[in-house]
Every structure is written in structure tokens, then in C-alpha cells.
Design an enzyme around this catalytic site. Structure first.
Site, mmCIF file in Angstrom:
data_model
loop_
_atom_site.group_PDB
_atom_site.id
_atom_site.type_symbol
_atom_site.label_atom_id
_atom_site.label_comp_id
_atom_site.label_asym_id
_atom_site.label_seq_id
_atom_site.Cartn_x
_atom_site.Cartn_y
_atom_site.Cartn_z
ATOM 1 N N PHE A 204 0.821 -1.229 0.000
ATOM 2 C CA PHE A 204 0.000 0.000 0.000
ATOM 3 C C PHE A 204 0.849 1.272 0.000
ATOM 4 O O PHE A 204 0.638 2.188 0.797
ATOM 5 C CB PHE A 204 -0.941 0.049 1.222
ATOM 6 C CG PHE A 204 -2.173 -0.802 1.106
ATOM 7 C CD1 PHE A 204 -2.740 -1.109 -0.122
ATOM 8 C CD2 PHE A 204 -2.796 -1.294 2.258
ATOM 9 C CE1 PHE A 204 -3.884 -1.892 -0.206
ATOM 10 C CE2 PHE A 204 -3.942 -2.076 2.172
ATOM 11 C CZ PHE A 204 -4.484 -2.379 0.954
ATOM 12 N N SER B 65 -5.544 -7.678 0.603
ATOM 13 C CA SER B 65 -4.144 -7.554 0.208
ATOM 14 C C SER B 65 -3.302 -8.396 1.150
ATOM 15 O O SER B 65 -3.471 -8.318 2.369
ATOM 16 C CB SER B 65 -3.698 -6.098 0.275
ATOM 17 O OG SER B 65 -2.277 -6.053 0.210
ATOM 18 N N ASN C 154 -0.216 -8.008 1.754
ATOM 19 C CA ASN C 154 1.016 -7.313 2.110
ATOM 20 C C ASN C 154 0.886 -6.336 3.272
ATOM 21 O O ASN C 154 1.810 -5.590 3.555
ATOM 22 C CB ASN C 154 1.553 -6.584 0.871
ATOM 23 C CG ASN C 154 1.844 -7.557 -0.258
ATOM 24 O OD1 ASN C 154 2.504 -8.564 -0.046
ATOM 25 N ND2 ASN C 154 1.303 -7.289 -1.433
ATOM 26 N N ASN D 74 -8.304 -10.928 -5.130
ATOM 27 C CA ASN D 74 -6.998 -10.289 -4.990
ATOM 28 C C ASN D 74 -5.873 -11.286 -5.349
ATOM 29 O O ASN D 74 -6.159 -12.379 -5.820
ATOM 30 C CB ASN D 74 -6.851 -9.771 -3.555
ATOM 31 C CG ASN D 74 -6.080 -8.462 -3.499
ATOM 32 O OD1 ASN D 74 -5.022 -8.343 -4.114
ATOM 33 N ND2 ASN D 74 -6.596 -7.489 -2.773
#
Ligand SMILES: Cc1cc2nc3c(=O)[nH]c(=O)nc-3n(C[C@H](O)[C@H](O)[C@H](O)COP(=O)(O)O)c2cc1C
Length: 355
Positions: free
Chosen positions: A108, A175, A177, A245
Site C-alpha cells: 500500500f 491484500s 502485504n 486479490n
């Protein structure tokens, strides 16, 4: 030439070329209006055809209109977090060319809500007098800051700030991450989060605007996890789901030398899983909840299959890396050609036929 560059530099160069319209000189987009049979209408919004750009390419909303010029019917900007953040250390973006795949652990990286809202507002002003045909739907992908303890507050801030500047809001809880983000897909947390956002929207947190709210899910959910997500989506009465995703899975088939890098895998190796998950969500919701199908779409055939499995709209990202922006027109043409061959007059008729 772009391909010889390190992946994140190539990404930055492509965005710069779009933003400055240099790209149009090198690769002129083909401006042909898509046949009317490809049009879709969802949530009261008009889409010229089903294919849009997935989140993560134009995180900061700098190239929306040039991307439309290459033929996307809609563009999803973001993920955007309330405060700007740098993301993970580089390198964090990797091509797996033999696999037609990408691994990313961007984390992000983005300019934050203030800057992105200012860009969207400036674009709105620029387009104020534009003909209706120029007004194509923009989606915003919302994330939470890495160090934030209050996910609901972060997503609510995104909705408040961007809700009146875009057409659709996507709650990204998938996500891989951002540590802990995917835990928000649990039944109780997700129901609370989505209900809270729906209530905030309906209470007018984005002013007059009541943008549809979608949730974007991970392809790594097991059956029980998927059932939880579907229940939460239904309980909160949200407007749709984005499936899916990037994946943490690493199929044995991967050949690319970067295959052991940490992060989310996207592109061709994600195709089968994203297709199957689309079908599962469509069945579980009885076709009542619009699905945006994404993951490994790289051809007209993939587009058709994903719609037949239940997707009402489609997105792609990784295939652009390998095919370039001409791919959008090729997919739209291919879909149209097959519709003609099979006597399908409205692309919506395909949705769910193979679910
Ligand atoms: C470099 C990169 C960054 C991404 N960033 C985001 C993001 O910020 N938010 C999000 O929801 N998805 C993000 N994605 C996931 C894509 O939107 C999409 O779901 C995924 O890549 C599967 O589609 P594809 O196989 O066509 O690439 C990102 C993907 C890539 C490759």
C-alpha cells in the site's frame, strides 16, 4: 524496451507516459466505440463494456483519463490509505515472464486520501462540462494504514473522503502485504466492518453521494472462510464483491526465477482459482450479488469464461504487463466476435450460464 527495466521502474515509466500522453504517440489507442450489445448497467451506472482496470496500477489517480483512452470501461484507483505511506522496501515488484505472472509486495505505497481526493476533485472540475459519454465509472480501492489499530475508522475515512468523488467504493480486506489485513475477512469482524460502512454511507458521510460498496476478497479463502465472507456480505447487504486479490499460493508449475519472492502472485497462475471462486460466490449468492471477476484474465476467452462463471464485470492488471494496452481492444473485439458467432445479443446474457 520497457521490459528491460526493473519492474517498478517500468511501471513508473508507463504511468509517466500515460500521464504526459507520451504513450499515445508511441502506441496510439484505437478509438472505436464498442458495440451496444457489450454495454452493461449495474448500480444505476453505465459501462460501455464489461472490462475495467484492476486496483494497484494507478494507485494515486494520476492517469485515469489516459487509461480510459486505451478503452477501459472503468478504472479502479488505489489502494488508498488515510495517511500517505511509503510501502515496503524495494525491490517489491517482480515479473515471472515464463509464467505470465507478477509477484508484488508493494504494501500500500500511496499518496494518502488528501492528495488523491484533490486529484479526483480537480478531474471532476475539468470534466464538469464534458458530454455524458465521457463520464465513465471510477472505482476507489480503500485500504488501511499499516500502523492503524482501527480498521473501521480507516475505511470510514476513505468512504467519507472519496465517496462523493468516485462512483463505486471497494473495501480491500484481501491484500496479502499488510499484516493482519486478511483477518478482517472473518465473519464477525467483516460483518461489523461492512455494516458500519453501509450505515455511514446511508447516514450521509459522503454527502449526497451513496456509492455502491463492494468487498474485495482473497483467493486463498477455504470453503468455511468463503461461507463466512458471503454471509457477512449478505448480512450487511453490501452491493457486490470483487473476486479476487493476489494469492499467497505458489503453484508447482512456476518457472520464473522470481518465484520464491514473498508477496501476492497474480496473472496466469491465478486464473483457475479466481474462476472457480467466482463460480462459488455466484452460486452461494444465488446470482443476486454482482461480482467483479479479476485474476489472470488475458484473452477474450478468459473474459467469456469469467462472465459465464458469474462475473457481471471484469478487471485485469498483470496481463497488461505482458501484452500492453492494446490488449483491452483485443479482448473487447474478441468478446463481440464470439457473441455474434453464438447469437448472443446482450453481453449480460452470458453471466452465470456456466455457474
Ligand atoms: C503491483 C500490483 C499492485 C496491486 N495493488 C492492489 C491494491 O492496492 N489493492 C487491491 O485491491 N489490489 C491490488 N492488486 C491486485 C489486483 O487488483 C488484482 O486483483 C490481481 O492482480 C489479480 O488480477 P490480474 O491477474 O489481472 O493481475 C495489485 C496487483 C499488482 C500486480
Amino acid at each position: 524496451m520497457v521490459f528491460r527495466l526493473e519492474a517498478e521502474r517500468a511501471h513508473a515509466l508507463s504511468l509517466w507516459a500515460l500521464r504526459t500522453r507520451m504513450a499515445m504517440l508511441v502506441m496510439p489507442p484505437r478509438r472505436v466505440p464498442p458495440p451496444p450489445g457489450l454495454a452493461r448497467r449495474l448500480w444505476g451506472l453505465d459501462f460501455a463494456h464489461p472490462l475495467g482496470l484492476a486496483a494497484g496500477y494507478d494507485k494515486n489517480a494520476v492517469a485515469i483519463d489516459p487509461l480510459f483512452d486505451y478503452g477501459f470501461a472503468f478504472v479502479e484507483i488505489g489502494g488508498v490509505t488515510p495517511r500517505p505511506q511509503p510501502g515496503n522496501d524495494r525491490p517489491r515488484l517482480f515479473r515471472l515472464a515464463p509464467d505470465r505472472a507478477v509477484i508484488n509486495r508493494m504494501g500500500f505505497n500511496n499518496d494518502g486520501l488528501d492528495m488523491v481526493a484533490a486529484r479526483l476533485a480537480a478531474r471532476r472540475r475539468r470534466l464538469a462540462g464534458a458530454p455524458v459519454g465521457r463520464r465513465r465509472p471510477v472505482f476507489a480501492n480503500l485500504g488501511k494504514n499499516k500502523t492503524s489499530e482501527d480498521a473501521l475508522a480507516d475505511y470510514t475515512a476513505g468512504l467519507a473522503r472519496l465517496g462523493s468523488l468516485v462512483d463505486v467504493v471497494v473495501v480491500n480486506v484481501s491484500s496479502p502485504n499488510t499484516p493482519g489485513l486478511r483477518d478482517l475477512q472473518g465473519r464477525a469482524l467483516l460483518t461489523g466492518l461492512l455494516s458500519g460502512l453501509m450505515a455511514a454511507r446511508d447516514g450521509g458521510i459522503a454527502g449526497e453521494a451513496r456509492p455502491p460498496i463492494l468487498v474485495k476478497i482473497a483467493p486463498d479463502l477455504d470453503d468455511a472462510g468463503l461461507a463466512d465472507v458471503v454471509d457477512a456480505a449478505r448480512d450487511a447487504a453490501i452491493d457486490g464483491m470483487v473476486v479476487a486479490n493476489t494469492t499467497l499460493a505458489r503453484p508447482d508449475s512456476l518457472q520464473g526465477r522470481n518465484r520464491a519472492e514473498a508477496g501476492g502472485l497474480s496473472g496466469r497462475p491465478l486464473k483457475a482459482r479466481a474462476l472457480a471462486l467466482t463460480r462459488e460466490v455466484y452460486r452461494a449468492t444465488g446470482g443476486a450479488m454482482p461480482i467483479v471477476g479479476v485474476g489472470g484474465i488475458e484473452s477474450a476467452r478468459d473474459a467469456w469464461d469469467r462472465m459465464a462463471a458469474g462475473a457481471g464485470l471484469l478487471q485485469l492488471y498483470s496481463a497488461l504487463v505482458y501484452e500492453g494496452p492494446g490488449l483491452v481492444a483485443r479482448i473487447v473485439d474478441g468478446l463481440n466476435g464470439r457473441m455474434i458467432a453464438e447469437g448472443v445479443r446482450d453481453v449480460g446474457e452470458i453471466v452465470g450460464t456456466a455457474a
